[in-house]
Design a protein around this motif. Structure first.
Motif, PDB file in Angstrom:
ATOM      1  N   VAL A  44       0.859  -1.185   0.000  1.00 25.30           N
ATOM      2  CA  VAL A  44       0.000   0.000   0.000  1.00 25.30           C
ATOM      3  C   VAL A  44       0.892   1.231   0.000  1.00 25.30           C
ATOM      4  N   TYR A  45       0.580   2.172  -0.884  1.00 19.51           N
ATOM      5  CA  TYR A  45       1.383   3.383  -1.032  1.00 19.51           C
ATOM      6  C   TYR A  45       0.525   4.598  -0.689  1.00 19.51           C
ATOM      7  N   TRP A  46       0.794   5.168   0.475  1.00 15.70           N
ATOM      8  CA  TRP A  46       0.118   6.391   0.928  1.00 15.70           C
ATOM      9  C   TRP A  46       1.050   7.083   1.913  1.00 15.70           C
ATOM     10  N   PRO A  47       1.384   8.352   1.703  1.00 15.30           N
ATOM     11  CA  PRO A  47       2.399   9.009   2.544  1.00 15.30           C
ATOM     12  C   PRO A  47       2.062   9.068   4.024  1.00 15.30           C
ATOM     13  N   GLY A  48       0.779   8.910   4.365  1.00 15.16           N
ATOM     14  CA  GLY A  48       0.391   8.989   5.762  1.00 15.16           C
ATOM     15  C   GLY A  48       0.719   7.752   6.577  1.00 15.16           C
ATOM     16  N   LEU A  49       1.085   6.652   5.910  1.00 16.89           N
ATOM     17  CA  LEU A  49       1.466   5.436   6.634  1.00 16.89           C
ATOM     18  C   LEU A  49       2.863   5.620   7.223  1.00 16.89           C
ATOM     19  N   THR A  50       3.028   5.260   8.475  1.00 18.05           N
ATOM     20  CA  THR A  50       4.344   5.401   9.100  1.00 18.05           C
ATOM     21  C   THR A  50       5.377   4.511   8.430  1.00 18.05           C
ATOM     22  N   SER A  51       4.914   3.480   7.708  1.00 17.23           N
ATOM     23  CA  SER A  51       5.826   2.585   6.988  1.00 17.23           C
ATOM     24  C   SER A  51       6.313   3.190   5.670  1.00 17.23           C
ATOM     25  N   HIS A  52       5.720   4.298   5.247  1.00 17.51           N
ATOM     26  CA  HIS A  52       6.141   4.942   4.003  1.00 17.51           C
ATOM     27  C   HIS A  52       7.586   5.414   4.156  1.00 17.51           C
ATOM     28  N   PRO A  53       8.444   5.141   3.151  1.00 12.08           N
ATOM     29  CA  PRO A  53       9.873   5.469   3.285  1.00 12.08           C
ATOM     30  C   PRO A  53      10.169   6.914   3.648  1.00 12.08           C
ATOM     31  N   ASN A  54       9.399   7.864   3.140  1.00 15.03           N
ATOM     32  CA  ASN A  54       9.644   9.279   3.423  1.00 15.03           C
ATOM     33  C   ASN A  54       8.480   9.904   4.181  1.00 15.03           C
ATOM     34  N   HIS A  55       7.886   9.105   5.060  1.00 19.76           N
ATOM     35  CA  HIS A  55       6.753   9.599   5.855  1.00 19.76           C
ATOM     36  C   HIS A  55       7.133  10.849   6.654  1.00 19.76           C
ATOM     37  N   ASP A  56       8.351  10.869   7.212  1.00 16.19           N
ATOM     38  CA  ASP A  56       8.765  12.000   8.044  1.00 16.19           C
ATOM     39  C   ASP A  56       8.854  13.280   7.225  1.00 16.19           C
ATOM     40  N   ILE A  57       9.311  13.171   5.974  1.00  7.27           N
ATOM     41  CA  ILE A  57       9.388  14.354   5.111  1.00  7.27           C
ATOM     42  C   ILE A  57       7.982  14.833   4.770  1.00  7.27           C
ATOM     43  N   ALA A  58       7.095  13.881   4.435  1.00  3.02           N
ATOM     44  CA  ALA A  58       5.703  14.239   4.137  1.00  3.02           C
ATOM     45  C   ALA A  58       5.071  14.948   5.329  1.00  3.02           C
ATOM     46  N   LYS A  59       5.342  14.441   6.520  1.00  2.00           N
ATOM     47  CA  LYS A  59       4.782  15.034   7.738  1.00  2.00           C
ATOM     48  C   LYS A  59       5.296  16.452   7.936  1.00  2.00           C
ATOM     49  N   ARG A  60       6.530  16.707   7.504  1.00  2.00           N
ATOM     50  CA  ARG A  60       7.144  18.022   7.689  1.00  2.00           C
ATOM     51  C   ARG A  60       6.659  19.039   6.661  1.00  2.00           C
ATOM     52  N   GLN A  61       6.493  18.598   5.383  1.00  4.53           N
ATOM     53  CA  GLN A  61       6.197  19.590   4.338  1.00  4.53           C
ATOM     54  C   GLN A  61       4.737  19.603   3.895  1.00  4.53           C
ATOM     55  N   MET A  62       3.926  18.687   4.425  1.00  2.00           N
ATOM     56  CA  MET A  62       2.514  18.637   4.064  1.00  2.00           C
ATOM     57  C   MET A  62       1.637  18.827   5.300  1.00  2.00           C
ATOM     58  N   LYS A  63       0.500  19.457   5.108  1.00  2.00           N
ATOM     59  CA  LYS A  63      -0.455  19.652   6.201  1.00  2.00           C
ATOM     60  C   LYS A  63      -1.179  18.351   6.526  1.00  2.00           C
ATOM     61  N   ASP A  64      -1.470  17.563   5.516  1.00  2.00           N
ATOM     62  CA  ASP A  64      -2.063  16.235   5.651  1.00  2.00           C
ATOM     63  C   ASP A  64      -1.537  15.428   4.475  1.00  2.00           C
ATOM     64  N   PHE A  65      -2.074  14.228   4.237  1.00  2.00           N
ATOM     65  CA  PHE A  65      -1.393  13.328   3.306  1.00  2.00           C
ATOM     66  C   PHE A  65      -2.149  13.057   2.011  1.00  2.00           C
ATOM     67  N   GLY A  66      -3.275  13.724   1.805  1.00  2.00           N
ATOM     68  CA  GLY A  66      -3.933  13.666   0.508  1.00  2.00           C
ATOM     69  C   GLY A  66      -4.846  12.478   0.288  1.00  2.00           C
ATOM     70  N   GLY A  67      -5.532  12.517  -0.849  1.00  2.00           N
ATOM     71  CA  GLY A  67      -6.572  11.534  -1.149  1.00  2.00           C
ATOM     72  C   GLY A  67      -6.187  10.496  -2.183  1.00  2.00           C
ATOM     73  N   MET A  68      -4.903  10.407  -2.537  1.00  2.00           N
ATOM     74  CA  MET A  68      -4.460   9.423  -3.522  1.00  2.00           C
ATOM     75  C   MET A  68      -3.813   8.232  -2.819  1.00  2.00           C
ATOM     76  N   VAL A  69      -4.280   7.034  -3.137  1.00  2.00           N
ATOM     77  CA  VAL A  69      -3.752   5.797  -2.552  1.00  2.00           C
ATOM     78  C   VAL A  69      -3.516   4.803  -3.687  1.00  2.00           C
ATOM     79  N   SER A  70      -2.348   4.201  -3.707  1.00  2.00           N
ATOM     80  CA  SER A  70      -2.074   3.126  -4.665  1.00  2.00           C
ATOM     81  C   SER A  70      -1.789   1.842  -3.900  1.00  2.00           C
ATOM     82  N   PHE A  71      -2.097   0.706  -4.519  1.00  2.00           N
ATOM     83  CA  PHE A  71      -1.783  -0.577  -3.888  1.00  2.00           C
ATOM     84  C   PHE A  71      -1.636  -1.653  -4.953  1.00  2.00           C
ATOM     85  N   SER A  72      -0.886  -2.684  -4.622  1.00  2.00           N
ATOM     86  CA  SER A  72      -0.718  -3.825  -5.524  1.00  2.00           C
ATOM     87  C   SER A  72      -1.293  -5.070  -4.873  1.00  2.00           C
TER      88      SER A  72
END
Length: 381
Positions: free
Chosen positions: A273-301
């Motif tokens: 599952v690919y969504w920046p709001g997941l703590t498992s996301h590789p750059n979650h900390d950067i997303a948390k720093r530069q974004m107010k929230d994590f958006g409405g786009m989700v990808s998964f395989s």
């Protein structure tokens, strides 16, 4: 003003002088009367400027904390205008995971005009030093990227571009100015496919650019007028209307995406599952720093990476609609390998993680329990 107020009032200082209309009127006209040659009220011909389009351009500049806004007939027309800032032998370093239409424009059109493109991963900004040389004129960033939701550190990239006097362009389509403001982080130009979240209702096609740089703005305005790929007054009116609810919609998109990502992570048929709001996301900390929230786009395989399983899933959806595009109030599902990213060769797609079972969701603003139930039903094929 704070963002929520800017979305409604930003750049719209003047009430319509004719009748006091609260919303900027739709000036459905191609030309304007002049009292004497060269004596007019600021508008001569609607390719050059139109009052409805100008109102939208001011609104866009306001919400992105820029000073100059421009709108075009599509997102790709806006990108095309940026590329016309370049000349043969110039080089561009671009995100390797990016919208297929952008890749096609770069690799199949402007490459033939003598512009060289490097498509590289930017998760670690320090790797860009390998590609920068005297011909490098621009770095092109998407964040979050389409469709893998990779997050790129805009501020860190901006420090590099400023050091080397290179223009930094950020495609802010997925985040919008509500979640992320690239100009504040050091970008020179912010680009949107306004077709998506800015319009928000799947009823227009448009692109936009915003900058703080007067010289860049003058060059882009010249290109806009000379090339003529401008947005019409009706679409400009619709985009203005959309922006007024951007803050409300983006918050609900983000809330619903969080519920869906949480559901998908635990489903036995889902692989990644690919969504920046997941703590498992590789750059979650950067997303948390530069974004107010994590958006409405989700990808998964899907597990097994079977194309037929992806097709079965998509055909079983009831609330989500199988369709191109994203960012509307309704939820959409897409298959990047055969739809939005079909123009990227299969070996290149798979290097990026765009496998045959990858599904991209544009999570709408419906009730989250209905959306989760729809996904649960479709996954039980």
């Amino acid at each position: 003003m704070k963002f929520n107020s800017k979305a409604i009032h930003g750049g719209q200082e003047d009430i319509d002088p004719a009748y006091g209309a609260v919303m900027p009127p739709i000036y459905q006209t191609s030309t304007y009367a002049q009292a004497s040659p060269g004596q007019h009220k600021g508008f001569e011909y609607s390719r050059s400027a139109n009052p409805t389009r100008t109102a939208l351009e001011k609104a866009l500049a306001s919400i992105e904390n820029g000073t100059h806004g421009l709108v075009f007939s599509s997102g790709l027309a806006a990108i095309d205008a940026i590329m016309k800032l370049l000349k043969p032998e110039d080089e561009v370093i671009s995100t390797n995971d990016l919208y297929g239409g952008t890749y096609r424009l770069f690799n199949s059109i402007f490459k033939d005009f003598g512009i060289k493109f490097h498509f590289v991963g930017m998760s670690n900004p320090e790797t860009l030093a390998t590609y920068i040389n005297k011909n490098t004129q621009m770095i092109w960033v998407e964040t979050p990227t389409n469709p893998m939701m990779n997050i790129i550190d805009i501020k860190a990239i901006a420090e590099i571009t400023q050091k080397h006097h290179i223009n930094l362009v950020v495609d802010n389509t997925f985040a919008t100015a509500y979640l992320q403001q690239p100009l504040n982080l050091g970008a020179d130009i912010v680009m949107h496919s306004a077709t998506k979240y800015l319009g928000g209702h799947s009823d227009l096609v448009m692109g936009s650019l915003v900058t703080k740089d007067k010289q860049l703005a003058e060059k882009l305005h010249f290109i806009q007028n000379a090339s003529g790929a401008i947005a019409g007054p009706m679409d400009s009116f619709l985009a203005l209307r959309g922006i007024k609810t951007l803050h409300l919609r983006m918050q609900r998109h983000s809330e619903n995406a969080k519920a869906i990502a949480g559901f998908l992570v635990q489903h036995p048929s889902v692989n990644q599952v690919y969504w920046p709001g997941l703590t498992s996301h590789p750059n979650h900390d950067i997303a948390k720093r530069q974004m107010k929230d994590f958006g409405g786009m989700v990808s998964f395989s899907l597990k097994g990476d079977n194309l037929n399983d992806a097709i079965k899933f998509l055909e079983r959806l009831k609330v989500f609609t199988l369709a191109e595009s994203l960012g509307g109030v309704e939820s959409l599902a897409g298959h990047p390998a055969s739809m939005t990213h079909a123009s990227i060769p299969k070996p290149e797609r798979e290097k990026l993680g765009i496998v045959d079972s990858l599904i991209r969701l544009s999570v709408g603003i419906e009730d989250d329990t209905d959306l989760v139930a729809d996904l649960d039903h479709a996954l039980n094929f």
